[in-house]
Design a protein around this motif. Structure first.
Motif, mmCIF file in Angstrom:
data_model
loop_
_atom_site.group_PDB
_atom_site.id
_atom_site.type_symbol
_atom_site.label_atom_id
_atom_site.label_comp_id
_atom_site.label_asym_id
_atom_site.label_seq_id
_atom_site.Cartn_x
_atom_site.Cartn_y
_atom_site.Cartn_z
ATOM 1 N N ALA A 50 4.785 15.416 5.022
ATOM 2 C CA ALA A 50 6.065 16.103 4.998
ATOM 3 C C ALA A 50 6.780 15.952 3.651
ATOM 4 O O ALA A 50 7.795 16.572 3.414
ATOM 5 C CB ALA A 50 6.966 15.597 6.124
ATOM 6 N N GLY A 51 6.201 15.115 2.796
ATOM 7 C CA GLY A 51 6.769 14.964 1.447
ATOM 8 C C GLY A 51 7.750 13.833 1.371
ATOM 9 O O GLY A 51 8.484 13.681 0.438
ATOM 10 N N ASP A 107 0.861 -1.182 0.000
ATOM 11 C CA ASP A 107 0.000 0.000 0.000
ATOM 12 C C ASP A 107 0.896 1.230 0.000
ATOM 13 O O ASP A 107 1.854 1.295 0.761
ATOM 14 C CB ASP A 107 -0.897 0.041 1.240
ATOM 15 C CG ASP A 107 -1.925 -1.081 1.253
ATOM 16 O OD1 ASP A 107 -2.078 -1.752 0.224
ATOM 17 O OD2 ASP A 107 -2.569 -1.268 2.295
ATOM 18 N N VAL A 108 0.595 2.194 -0.848
ATOM 19 C CA VAL A 108 1.385 3.418 -0.947
ATOM 20 C C VAL A 108 0.529 4.593 -0.480
ATOM 21 O O VAL A 108 -0.578 4.792 -0.980
ATOM 22 C CB VAL A 108 1.874 3.650 -2.396
ATOM 23 C CG1 VAL A 108 2.584 4.984 -2.518
ATOM 24 C CG2 VAL A 108 2.770 2.516 -2.846
ATOM 25 N N LEU A 109 1.040 5.335 0.475
ATOM 26 C CA LEU A 109 0.400 6.564 0.950
ATOM 27 C C LEU A 109 1.313 7.702 0.546
ATOM 28 O O LEU A 109 2.482 7.731 0.918
ATOM 29 C CB LEU A 109 0.250 6.521 2.477
ATOM 30 C CG LEU A 109 -0.460 7.698 3.128
ATOM 31 C CD1 LEU A 109 -1.914 7.775 2.675
ATOM 32 C CD2 LEU A 109 -0.376 7.583 4.642
ATOM 33 N N ARG A 110 0.781 8.618 -0.272
ATOM 34 C CA ARG A 110 1.623 9.694 -0.786
ATOM 35 C C ARG A 110 0.838 10.991 -0.886
ATOM 36 O O ARG A 110 -0.395 10.977 -0.936
ATOM 37 C CB ARG A 110 2.197 9.321 -2.146
ATOM 38 C CG ARG A 110 1.146 9.196 -3.229
ATOM 39 C CD ARG A 110 1.762 8.777 -4.522
ATOM 40 N NE ARG A 110 0.770 8.751 -5.584
ATOM 41 C CZ ARG A 110 1.008 8.357 -6.804
ATOM 42 N NH1 ARG A 110 2.213 7.936 -7.133
ATOM 43 N NH2 ARG A 110 0.064 8.384 -7.715
ATOM 44 N N ALA A 122 11.646 8.246 0.078
ATOM 45 C CA ALA A 122 10.493 7.409 0.441
ATOM 46 C C ALA A 122 10.833 6.682 1.736
ATOM 47 O O ALA A 122 11.996 6.445 2.052
ATOM 48 C CB ALA A 122 10.200 6.404 -0.657
ATOM 49 N N ILE A 123 9.800 6.340 2.481
ATOM 50 C CA ILE A 123 9.974 5.594 3.728
ATOM 51 C C ILE A 123 9.172 4.315 3.615
ATOM 52 O O ILE A 123 7.994 4.341 3.252
ATOM 53 C CB ILE A 123 9.498 6.417 4.936
ATOM 54 C CG1 ILE A 123 10.381 7.654 5.085
ATOM 55 C CG2 ILE A 123 9.503 5.566 6.203
ATOM 56 C CD1 ILE A 123 9.906 8.626 6.125
#
Length: 68
Positions: free
Chosen positions: A67-68, A28-31, A42-43
């Motif tokens: 926070a980007g 899952d990607v949260l951006r 990226a974290i």
């Protein structure tokens, strides 16, 4: 209860990133919805609770994504 991203963030659930031995690997990607003009870090957050404790989307994920 389904996760609803906070304003300014989007969730891309179950994004296929690989396959091994016939088993799909998904993430899952949260951006942020606003894209930066330059590459940003990226974290990768790995949940360590065995899905028995806490949740899949802790508050820190939204804080870091904003926070980007």
């Amino acid at each position: 209860m389904p996760f609803t991203p906070p304003p300014g963030l989007e969730l891309i659930p179950d994004l296929l990133y690989g396959e091994q031995a016939g088993r799909a690997h998904r993430i899952d990607v949260l951006r942020p919805t606003h894209r930066a003009a330059r590459p940003v870090p990226a974290i990768l957050f790995l949940h360590g609770g065995g899905w028995n404790m806490f949740g899949k989307y802790p508050e820190i994920n939204a804080f870091l994504a904003r926070a980007g």
